[in-house]
Design a protein around this motif. Sequence first.
Motif, PDB file in Angstrom:
ATOM      1  N   ALA A 193       0.860  -1.176   0.000  1.00  0.00           N
ATOM      2  CA  ALA A 193       0.000   0.000   0.000  1.00  0.00           C
ATOM      3  C   ALA A 193       0.895   1.224   0.000  1.00  0.00           C
ATOM      4  N   ILE A 194       0.794   2.013  -1.070  1.00  0.00           N
ATOM      5  CA  ILE A 194       1.621   3.216  -1.151  1.00  0.00           C
ATOM      6  C   ILE A 194       0.849   4.367  -0.521  1.00  0.00           C
ATOM      7  N   PHE A 195       1.443   4.981   0.511  1.00  0.00           N
ATOM      8  CA  PHE A 195       0.786   6.063   1.245  1.00  0.00           C
ATOM      9  C   PHE A 195       1.350   7.406   0.828  1.00  0.00           C
ATOM     10  N   ASN A 196       0.468   8.382   0.713  1.00  0.00           N
ATOM     11  CA  ASN A 196       0.903   9.762   0.640  1.00  0.00           C
ATOM     12  C   ASN A 196      -0.251  10.647   1.065  1.00  0.00           C
ATOM     13  N   PHE A 197       0.056  11.691   1.811  1.00  0.00           N
ATOM     14  CA  PHE A 197      -0.961  12.628   2.301  1.00  0.00           C
ATOM     15  C   PHE A 197      -2.130  11.908   2.975  1.00  0.00           C
ATOM     16  N   GLY A 198      -1.826  10.869   3.738  1.00  0.00           N
ATOM     17  CA  GLY A 198      -2.859  10.209   4.531  1.00  0.00           C
ATOM     18  C   GLY A 198      -3.799   9.349   3.720  1.00  0.00           C
ATOM     19  N   LYS A 199      -3.471   9.144   2.461  1.00  0.00           N
ATOM     20  CA  LYS A 199      -4.332   8.305   1.621  1.00  0.00           C
ATOM     21  C   LYS A 199      -3.501   7.198   1.003  1.00  0.00           C
ATOM     22  N   ILE A 200      -4.161   6.098   0.686  1.00  0.00           N
ATOM     23  CA  ILE A 200      -3.480   5.049  -0.062  1.00  0.00           C
ATOM     24  C   ILE A 200      -3.541   5.423  -1.529  1.00  0.00           C
ATOM     25  N   GLN A 201      -2.350   5.610  -2.117  1.00  0.00           N
ATOM     26  CA  GLN A 201      -2.295   6.016  -3.523  1.00  0.00           C
ATOM     27  C   GLN A 201      -2.516   4.814  -4.431  1.00  0.00           C
ATOM     28  N   GLN A 202      -1.959   3.693  -4.035  1.00  0.00           N
ATOM     29  CA  GLN A 202      -2.163   2.483  -4.822  1.00  0.00           C
ATOM     30  C   GLN A 202      -1.990   1.275  -3.925  1.00  0.00           C
ATOM     31  N   LEU A 203      -2.859   0.313  -4.090  1.00  0.00           N
ATOM     32  CA  LEU A 203      -2.806  -0.910  -3.304  1.00  0.00           C
ATOM     33  C   LEU A 203      -2.735  -2.048  -4.311  1.00  0.00           C
ATOM     34  N   ALA A 204      -1.609  -2.713  -4.390  1.00  0.00           N
ATOM     35  CA  ALA A 204      -1.444  -3.725  -5.429  1.00  0.00           C
ATOM     36  C   ALA A 204      -0.273  -4.624  -5.075  1.00  0.00           C
ATOM     37  N   THR A 205      -0.079  -5.655  -5.887  1.00  0.00           N
ATOM     38  CA  THR A 205       1.065  -6.530  -5.678  1.00  0.00           C
ATOM     39  C   THR A 205       2.332  -5.773  -6.068  1.00  0.00           C
ATOM     40  N   PRO A 206       3.489  -6.221  -5.566  1.00  0.00           N
ATOM     41  CA  PRO A 206       4.730  -5.493  -5.868  1.00  0.00           C
ATOM     42  C   PRO A 206       4.963  -5.295  -7.359  1.00  0.00           C
ATOM     43  N   ASP A 207       4.712  -6.337  -8.180  1.00  0.00           N
ATOM     44  CA  ASP A 207       4.999  -6.150  -9.600  1.00  0.00           C
ATOM     45  C   ASP A 207       4.037  -5.169 -10.250  1.00  0.00           C
ATOM     46  N   GLU A 208       2.794  -5.192  -9.809  1.00  0.00           N
ATOM     47  CA  GLU A 208       1.847  -4.208 -10.355  1.00  0.00           C
ATOM     48  C   GLU A 208       2.255  -2.785  -9.975  1.00  0.00           C
ATOM     49  N   ILE A 209       2.687  -2.655  -8.727  1.00  0.00           N
ATOM     50  CA  ILE A 209       3.108  -1.329  -8.272  1.00  0.00           C
ATOM     51  C   ILE A 209       4.231  -0.811  -9.153  1.00  0.00           C
ATOM     52  N   TYR A 210       5.176  -1.716  -9.461  1.00  0.00           N
ATOM     53  CA  TYR A 210       6.330  -1.277 -10.230  1.00  0.00           C
ATOM     54  C   TYR A 210       5.978  -1.108 -11.708  1.00  0.00           C
ATOM     55  N   GLU A 211       5.249  -2.080 -12.245  1.00  0.00           N
ATOM     56  CA  GLU A 211       4.986  -2.073 -13.690  1.00  0.00           C
ATOM     57  C   GLU A 211       3.911  -1.075 -14.068  1.00  0.00           C
ATOM     58  N   THR A 212       2.865  -1.014 -13.246  1.00  0.00           N
ATOM     59  CA  THR A 212       1.733  -0.179 -13.648  1.00  0.00           C
ATOM     60  C   THR A 212       1.343   0.787 -12.537  1.00  0.00           C
ATOM     61  N   PRO A 213       2.212   1.731 -12.242  1.00  0.00           N
ATOM     62  CA  PRO A 213       1.847   2.742 -11.251  1.00  0.00           C
ATOM     63  C   PRO A 213       0.609   3.500 -11.718  1.00  0.00           C
ATOM     64  N   CYS A 214      -0.323   3.759 -10.813  1.00  0.00           N
ATOM     65  CA  CYS A 214      -1.585   4.327 -11.245  1.00  0.00           C
ATOM     66  C   CYS A 214      -1.567   5.844 -11.234  1.00  0.00           C
ATOM     67  N   ASN A 215      -0.569   6.450 -10.621  1.00  0.00           N
ATOM     68  CA  ASN A 215      -0.480   7.907 -10.709  1.00  0.00           C
ATOM     69  C   ASN A 215       0.972   8.353 -10.639  1.00  0.00           C
ATOM     70  N   SER A 216       1.165   9.626 -10.852  1.00  0.00           N
ATOM     71  CA  SER A 216       2.535  10.115 -10.984  1.00  0.00           C
ATOM     72  C   SER A 216       3.300  10.013  -9.661  1.00  0.00           C
ATOM     73  N   PHE A 217       2.579  10.087  -8.524  1.00  0.00           N
ATOM     74  CA  PHE A 217       3.293   9.958  -7.248  1.00  0.00           C
ATOM     75  C   PHE A 217       3.913   8.577  -7.126  1.00  0.00           C
ATOM     76  N   VAL A 218       3.090   7.555  -7.377  1.00  0.00           N
ATOM     77  CA  VAL A 218       3.589   6.180  -7.261  1.00  0.00           C
ATOM     78  C   VAL A 218       4.721   5.953  -8.251  1.00  0.00           C
ATOM     79  N   ALA A 219       4.535   6.462  -9.470  1.00  0.00           N
ATOM     80  CA  ALA A 219       5.554   6.272 -10.495  1.00  0.00           C
ATOM     81  C   ALA A 219       6.879   6.877 -10.056  1.00  0.00           C
TER      82      ALA A 219
END
Lengths: 425, 366
Positions: free
Chosen positions: B206-232
């Motif tokens: 679970a990637i956190f920023n500003f008190g919100k979860i930015q993306q909740l996914a498996t490690p490879d999804e997080i790396y391969e398909t970040p859902c927003n520019s913060f996660v990327a």
Amino acid sequence: MMSGTIANVRPPAAQLDGAKRRQVLRQYRRSQRRDSLRALALVAPLCVFLAVMFGWPLATMLTRAVSNDDFGAVLHRTSASLAEWDGTGTPSERVYADFAADLRQARDEQTMGQVTSALNFEWTGARSLLMRTVRQLSSEPENGWKEKLIETAPDWGNPDLWILIKRLAQPYTSRHFLAALDLEQAADGSIQGVGPEKAIYVTLFWRTLWVSAAVAGLCLVLGYPLATLLARLPLKTSNLLMMLVLLPFWTSLLVRTTSWMVLLQDNGVINSMLVWLGLVSDGNRLSLIFNVTGTLIAMTHVLLPFMILPLYSVMKSIPPSYVRAALSLGASPVTAFWQVYLPQTIPGVLAGTLMVFVLAVGYYITPALVGGQSGQLISNIIAYHMQQSLNWGLAGALGSLLLVGVLLVYWLFNRLTGGQGLRMG
Amino acid sequence: MAAVTFENVSKTYDGKVSVVDNLNLRVKEGEFLSMLGPSGSGKTTCLMMLAGFETATSGEIYLGERPISRVAPQRRNIGMVFQNYALFPHMTVAENLAFPLRVRNISKADIAPKVKRALEMVELAHLGDRLPAQLSGGQQQRVAVARALVFDPNLVLMDEPLGALDKQLREQMQYEIKRIHDRLGLTVVYVTHDQSEALTMSDTVAIFNFGKIQQLATPDEIYETPCNSFVAQFIGENNMFSGTICERGDGVCKVRLANGDQVHALTVTDAPVGATTLLSLRPERIRIDPPAADGWTITTGEVIEQIYVGDHLRVLVRVFGGHEFVVKVQNRSAGNGLTPGQKIRLGWRASDCRALDAAAGQAGAA
């Protein structure tokens, strides 16, 4: 690289052959010597100050407690000839003659006082006895000094008095220490307790010990929760509260003690309040001051910061995660406090208790002002002997006993802290 | 079944700023979930609320089916490993491990074998009589893990447990914690700010920023398909460059860059045509001298600098009239003949270039 490989590589680099090693060793010592000299130079002023202002007076007082120089010096002829006397029957004529010569010289040099006061502590009526004797010294006796002196005062024929003089003429004496423990040496040399009407010091020592222990205990009970609170609050708030703890600390001791008089006396604020609330009838006002109660209250107040500061500094160093860990492991808050928090504050508890206790043992002004008769401590009687009765030997002995007691307590605390010494901050 | 559920949980310390903002999260039974984010992103606060040391301002947390807002920390039966281990310094290792059992009124006869087993699990059976201060950092870490597990908790929380260890030891401990997790089938919530730690250990991140979860996914999804520019930007390395969407197709879009060049990208943002977008492109996805093939974006660039890293080379290339791209080239043979100033052809699959929301790190982007 594996650590084993590193370890194998290292020794050749560290090993130096003979000549080279000696040179390196010499260089190392020289650099160390410079460091230690500089360190010594930095502490030298303090060491000199301590030696002159603290070590020397202390040593003087301690020697006074056992020294008997004055008596022996004034009666130097007598003490020399008394050395040959075996203590049975009356001494020989020579002793009496030497004694008369010593006394005459003392009268002329006006050093009689030193003999009189020392003898007077031990021999009732010694002052008038000596006065009477000195008056008879002008003319030479017909049948020797022995007969003349005994004629003047029958006491001179009493072997006990001569045993006493022989004892007093020795350069060192135990009589001050015996007196400080409510003991005396009987005429036959055996040690016995003084009569109950003269025994005061042991009582005072015990009172000093229990009052100090009680003050330390009260400070701990009052200071521990406060220190815990201070250590937990955010720095801004705790600094403010710490200020409130330290504020009385910076106020004159006299002012604080005097304000306790205002509060605690029979017509003081507290008694008036209790009467007004109807908790105490007007005729039965509590006597809170000029007794042990007053000493306890005022000393606890004065010494409280010395408990809070070491406690606070120790508690501040305990991360809150310990108690949290205990809770997360299933301990109730009470268990977490007793088994996890409290054991870690023990160094602070010991340091604070020792500090308060040691300070309380030697406390002087507060008991003198609010203690009345029953609240006086040993330091008050030491001050009395220093300033009023001028019996410095006894004052020195009392002080030495106090010092030994404090050192014993310190040793005990060191044992309790496992030899790590104290953590004051 | 969910082991932990956060339901609309918010937390504020001053009534103005939400440290945790309307958070919803489900942790499955047996899952290893990492909370990853920069400091102040709310991840530790979430963990503390779960442990019971902080209370949620609003919302509810469930342990299994049970709401736990009103359950005291000591009754939650959650094991916790603290950042500095919090081993009780006045107790031996064995006493530390016995503590949670002792406060549960377990008989002495039952405590000893449990402590022994827990110590064997972390391979410290011979050190039971030592005090924590006599152990190395790694050994203390193992004791802390063993202590958090010895009473068979429903859930284990770890608050940056490896932060104080050096790199080698940290990697070894990551492996060991993961092994214990797999063997015991534990549910673990793990807080860290070390992304490689989160990626290697977790089932879910679970990637956190500003008190919100930015993306909740498996490690490879997080790396391969970040859902927003913060996660990327937060995860791994990325070449980020912005442009304007000029055409939106089915999952792909055309973006015009500042110098007028147009590139194809995978549409992740839902911004309309005409809006600004941040494009992200992983350095290892860029090829030098790419094959001419369908769905590839080809451009030319000028080599600025080449940095030798060891297993790969980082080539800094100026493209699109000013953007500096990092290109990772595998070190297959000594030297690749690139020199600064040299013009080269670069290319990447259009689908590797992701068009994300415009402002990196903005809250509410998810």
